[in-house]
Design an enzyme around this catalytic site. Structure first.
Site, short mmCIF file in Angstrom:
data_model
loop_
_atom_site.label_atom_id
_atom_site.label_comp_id
_atom_site.label_asym_id
_atom_site.label_seq_id
_atom_site.Cartn_x
_atom_site.Cartn_y
_atom_site.Cartn_z
N HIS A 158 -48.10 -36.14 22.19
CA HIS A 158 -48.71 -37.02 23.12
C HIS A 158 -47.91 -37.10 24.53
O HIS A 158 -48.40 -37.05 25.71
CB HIS A 158 -49.48 -38.28 22.60
CG HIS A 158 -50.47 -38.38 21.91
ND1 HIS A 158 -50.58 -38.80 20.53
CD2 HIS A 158 -51.50 -37.50 21.76
CE1 HIS A 158 -51.58 -38.56 20.03
NE2 HIS A 158 -52.15 -37.56 20.79
N GLU A 215 -73.86 -19.15 23.19
CA GLU A 215 -72.70 -19.32 22.57
C GLU A 215 -72.62 -18.55 21.04
O GLU A 215 -71.66 -18.63 20.21
CB GLU A 215 -72.05 -20.82 22.55
CG GLU A 215 -73.13 -21.73 21.57
CD GLU A 215 -72.50 -23.15 21.66
OE1 GLU A 215 -71.29 -23.53 22.00
OE2 GLU A 215 -73.15 -24.14 21.33
N ASP A 268 -67.07 -20.60 21.93
CA ASP A 268 -67.76 -19.86 20.81
C ASP A 268 -68.26 -18.79 20.63
O ASP A 268 -68.27 -18.11 19.78
CB ASP A 268 -68.93 -21.04 20.29
CG ASP A 268 -68.46 -22.25 19.66
OD1 ASP A 268 -67.89 -22.15 18.79
OD2 ASP A 268 -68.94 -23.30 19.98
N CYS A 315 -69.72 -22.80 30.84
CA CYS A 315 -69.00 -23.95 30.74
C CYS A 315 -67.73 -23.85 29.62
O CYS A 315 -67.21 -24.97 29.24
CB CYS A 315 -69.97 -25.19 30.30
SG CYS A 315 -70.59 -24.67 28.76
C1 PEP Z 1 -68.12 -23.39 24.19
O1 PEP Z 1 -68.41 -23.19 23.12
O2 PEP Z 1 -67.84 -22.65 25.04
C2 PEP Z 1 -68.25 -24.70 24.51
C3 PEP Z 1 -68.35 -25.21 25.99
O3 PEP Z 1 -68.69 -25.70 23.58
P1 PEP Z 1 -67.60 -26.68 22.94
O4 PEP Z 1 -66.25 -26.07 23.40
O5 PEP Z 1 -67.93 -27.93 22.87
O6 PEP Z 1 -67.74 -25.95 21.49
MG MG Z 2 -69.49 -24.53 21.46
#
Ligand code: PEP
Ligand code: MG
Length: 560
Positions: free
Chosen positions: A188, A430, A454, A501
């Site tokens: 941390h 994803e 993902d 994202c």
């Molecule tokens: C992803 O899978 O890229 C995503 C943005 O979702 P998470 O990281 O929450 O699975």
């Molecule tokens: Mg994801």
């Protein structure tokens, strides 16, 4: 002669300065505590006071929009008040005829030994958290009120380890940086140093403790390197780098209220990923133009029952209000798989990432989904809220979600509650299935958001949580990029906006690559925004396309 020490973890930045040793642990311990009850009363009072301090700090950080960091302090407060620890300490004082302080040190020592034999780097880093708890209680027992600010300004702190509270107290730039003997990349102290931009090298080992007060030090966080007594040439080289580092921070801050734009003039929408409504503050401070991904998992984790519609409505409404007219894209619950929630009572699965996660869990528990959708449709009446669906693999998945959303809107109309029925519904791309059938999904979607984390995991068959595997199968592998290109092509043909994202979007070099593939919306961790904005302003669309063309053909070799 210069001595070079390499650490196990670090926070980026370059610092030069004189060593100032901070070794509170070397103070003498009291000999014995004959009155066990009195000793334990002192212990309980210290536990309460430390926990209170930590919770106050958490509240301050939350108010500053630093929910992620605040959680560290909540977790430590929980550890401080651990009843098993108090019982173990009492037993040691009674049986061993030792002092309370010694008993605490011994109890924590045995807990640490138990953790350190576990073959897991993350858990090993938790062992230093346990020790931080010991130090915080010990300081309280001793009435040790020394503060790090009593140390000379501009120095580099040399210490065995810092507690999270001590680390946060360094964030005003009074100290140039710090180095520790203990700690690792995920401890941390390291996470906080990164979050607050304090240059640091941790886990340097016992050699750190031999560094004399006043020694000349160069700390290179990027390389996890500490140079003790560098020669004049090295000192001068690092001095130039340190001033470059400060200048870059100032330069990037100036972009704070500038929109995302390429050197060749094209606009790029820069959004933030958040996991808690408090983080809207960090998003805005870093120059986000909206929230591209609000992970709603936090609402459901760490409790005994799911949040009801009113609680969720208030959270979503507050987020929309904080973003003041800007877009807020909220993802429906994405748990299941390895993110387990006891009260949902889900089956144990041998392949959790391929099992009941994301929208699949919603299909199994539609009542949870309906409550969340009702709350979202109600909050959408107050601003630009859009809904994002996780783990879509087939057009049928999407059709199921649309039917549920229609029925949630109908039930709100029936109840006479103000809401917005035509909220834009987006699809997370994803799974490889979603990427290759993006043209089919586009028929029933208002936008796409590519979850590269993902998508890479499923495309490359490489567990995203395994550091060994991820190094060899990076997220910008041609296989992943070709799927992204395919989804972008389908979005363009259907005239749908498309965003990335996943973590790729927040890495400056990758951001240009994504632009080259045709992605003009990027959503990332708020702290990554300034550097990405800066990089985009140095990149032309032609250059981005060249980078993308090359990346689709060849993998950058990273692992041997
Ligand atoms: C992803 O899978 O890229 C995503 C943005 O979702 P998470 O990281 O929450 O699975
Ligand atoms: Mg994801």
């Amino acid at each position: 002669m210069a001595i070079y020490l390499r650490g196990a973890g670090s926070a980026p930045g370059v610092a030069l300065g004189r060593a100032v040793r901070y070794m509170p642990d070397t103070m003498a311990l009291r000999a014995v505590d004959a009155d066990v009850d009195a000793a334990m009363a002192r212990f309980a009072a210290a536990q309460t006071a430390v926990a209170e301090q930590l919770r106050t700090l958490a509240a301050i950080l939350r108010a500053e929009g630093r929910a992620e960091e605040a959680r560290i302090f909540d977790a430590h407060a929980f550890l401080v008040e651990d009843e098993m620890l108090a019982l173990d300490v009492a037993r040691r004082v009674r049986d061993g005829r030792i002092s309370l302080e010694q008993a605490l040190s011994d109890a924590v020592g045995s807990l640490r030994s138990a953790i350190e034999v576990i073959d897991d780097p993350y858990l090993r880093d938790r062992s230093s958290d346990v020790d931080n708890v010991r130090r915080a209680i010990l300081a309280m027992l001793r009435g040790d009120t020394r503060r790090l600010h009593d140390l000379p300004a501009g120095a580099i702190l040399v210490t065995n380890d810092l507690t999270p509270a001590e680390t946060v107290s360094l964030r005003d730039g009074y100290i140039a940086g710090f180095v520790t003997a203990e700690g690792g990349p995920t401890s941390h102290t390291t996470i906080l140093a990164r979050a607050f931009g304090i240059p640091a090298v941790v886990g340097l080992g016992a050699a750190t403790l031999a560094i004399p007060d006043g020694a000349n030090l160069v700390l290179d966080g990027g390389a996890a390197l500490l140079i003790v007594e560098p020669d004049a040439f090295e000192w001068a080289t690092y001095e130039r780098r340190a001033s470059g580092f400060v200048a870059a921070r100032v330069r990037r801050h100036a972009l704070h209220d500038q929109p995302g734009r390429l050197a060749s003039g094209e606009s790029v929408t820069i959004w933030a990923n958040i996991g808690h409504p408090d983080e809207t503050r960090a998003a805005l401070d870093n120059g986000a133009e909206g929230i591209g991904l609000f992970r709603t998992e936090f609402l459901f984790l760490g409790r005994d029952a799911p949040p009801d519609e009113t609680e969720q409505y208030q959270v979503y409404r507050a987020t929309v209000a904080a973003m003041d007219g800007r877009a807020v894209i909220v993802r429906t619950l994405d748990v299941g798989g390895d993110k387990r929630i006891a009260y949902l009572d889900l089956p144990r699965e041998s392949n959790p990432s391929l099992g009941m996660r994301g929208l699949r869990l919603s299909m199994r528990r539609p009542e949870l989904f309906l409550v969340q959708i009702r709350a979202l449709l109600r909050a959408a009446a107050h601003g630009d809220l859009r809904i994002l669906l996780p783990m879509i693999a087939t057009p049928d998945d999407l059709a199921w979600a649309h039917a549920q959303i229609r029925s949630a809107a109908a039930s709100l109309a029936h109840d006479g509650l103000p809401h917005r029925a035509d909220v834009p519904i987006g699809v997370m791309i994803e799974t490889p299935a979603a990427a290759v059938t993006a043209d089919l999904l586009a028929r029933n979607a208002a936008f796409f958001s590519i979850g590269s984390n993902d998508l890479a995991q499923y495309t490359l068959a490489a567990d995203r949580g395994s550091a060994d595997v991820v190094a060899r199968y990076p997220h910008d592998s041609p296989a992943v990029l070709r799927l992204i290109a395919q989804a972008v092509g389908a979005a363009e043909r259907a005239r749908l906006p498309v965003c990335v994202c996943g973590e790729l979007a927040g890495v400056p070099e990758m951001a240009s690559l994504l632009i080259g593939l045709g992605v003009f919306q990027l959503s990332m961790n708020p702290a990554s925004i300034p550097a990405v904005k800066e990089r985009l302003r140095e990149t032309t669309i032609a250059k981005a396309r060249t980078i993308a063309r090359r990346a689709l053909e060849e993998q950058v070799v990273r692992a041997g």
